[in-house]
Design an enzyme around this catalytic site. Structure first.
Site, PDB file in Angstrom:
ATOM      1  N   HIS A  39      28.799  67.907  57.619  1.00 60.18           N
ATOM      2  CA  HIS A  39      27.631  67.128  57.228  1.00 60.18           C
ATOM      3  C   HIS A  39      26.674  67.811  56.491  1.00 60.18           C
ATOM      4  O   HIS A  39      25.991  67.326  55.408  1.00 60.18           O
ATOM      5  CB  HIS A  39      27.325  66.473  58.362  1.00 60.18           C
ATOM      6  N   LYS A  47      33.830  53.485  67.062  1.00 58.92           N
ATOM      7  CA  LYS A  47      33.827  54.547  67.572  1.00 58.92           C
ATOM      8  C   LYS A  47      32.921  54.625  69.054  1.00 58.92           C
ATOM      9  O   LYS A  47      32.008  53.793  69.017  1.00 58.92           O
ATOM     10  CB  LYS A  47      33.180  55.706  66.747  1.00 58.92           C
ATOM     11  N   ARG A  84      36.437  63.891  52.180  1.00 59.23           N
ATOM     12  CA  ARG A  84      37.464  65.002  52.448  1.00 59.23           C
ATOM     13  C   ARG A  84      38.690  64.506  51.778  1.00 59.23           C
ATOM     14  O   ARG A  84      39.015  63.261  51.700  1.00 59.23           O
ATOM     15  CB  ARG A  84      37.682  65.260  53.885  1.00 59.23           C
ATOM     16  N   SER A 129      33.471  65.514  63.088  1.00 59.56           N
ATOM     17  CA  SER A 129      32.833  65.574  64.401  1.00 59.56           C
ATOM     18  C   SER A 129      33.924  65.505  65.691  1.00 59.56           C
ATOM     19  O   SER A 129      33.731  65.861  66.765  1.00 59.56           O
ATOM     20  CB  SER A 129      32.047  64.481  64.699  1.00 59.56           C
TER      21      SER A 129
END
Ligand code: PNS
Length: 159
Positions: A17, A41, A90, A128
């Site tokens: 990040h 999440k 990504r 994460s």
């Protein structure tokens, strides 16, 4: 003044990040790093904890500040007068979801443009969730997260 928002869950912020935020800060006059809710999440850290970790990690960047906000990302962009959203991308795994989010945000407000920065190759596998999993197994986190975040993860995971 060219303002951008770097949105995310940041649970917790990783060096991947930070790489994207630093590169965004070099392209825009001001960057607002925004902790928003991702309904898919269940975070490990509270929003206040995530904000503290972000603020600690962003001290070296004078044109960057962190906020926590509820509601839609485009509403925050409007409130802040930002016309750009910057997200890291990504290889492969991010594309479908980020493309969908980018399209939804454009439908909601066509004045706000989404920019994707390719993740740097050393962080292209980092997330994460991987960091949380490594911490849960007491594995080493060096080079993956800032030192303050590593300390918090170790406290939270009892390692
Ligand atoms: O780091 P993440 O979890 O990929 O970040 C996703 C996030 C928090 C940026 C996204 O869920 C978001 O924008 N949430 C705010 C609500 C919103 O605007 N959703 C998009 C339209 S449904």
């Amino acid at each position: 003044m060219r303002k951008a928002i770097c949105p995310g869950s940041f649970d917790p912020v990783t060096n991947g990040h930070l790489d994207v935020i630093e590169r965004a800060a070099a392209q825009f006059d001001e960057v607002i790093v925004a902790i928003l809710t991702n309904p898919r999440k269940s975070p490990l850290f509270t929003a206040a904890e995530r904000l503290e970790m972000l603020e600690d990690s962003l001290r070296h960047l004078p044109n960057v500040r962190a906020v926590h906000a509820e509601g839609l990302l485009v509403e925050l962009a409007r409130r802040e007068g930002a016309r750009a959203i910057v997200k890291g991308l990504r290889p492969i795994q991010d594309f479908e979801y980020e493309w969908q989010m980018g399209m939804v945000n454009r439908e909601l407000d066509s004045a706000v443009e989404t920019f994707f920065l390719m993740s740097s190759k050393e962080y292209s596998y980092l997330s994460s969730s991987i960091v949380r999993e490594l911490a849960a197994h007491h594995a080493k986190l060096e080079g993956l997260v800032p030192p303050g975040v590593e300390r918090r993860l170790r406290e939270r995971c009892g390692s």
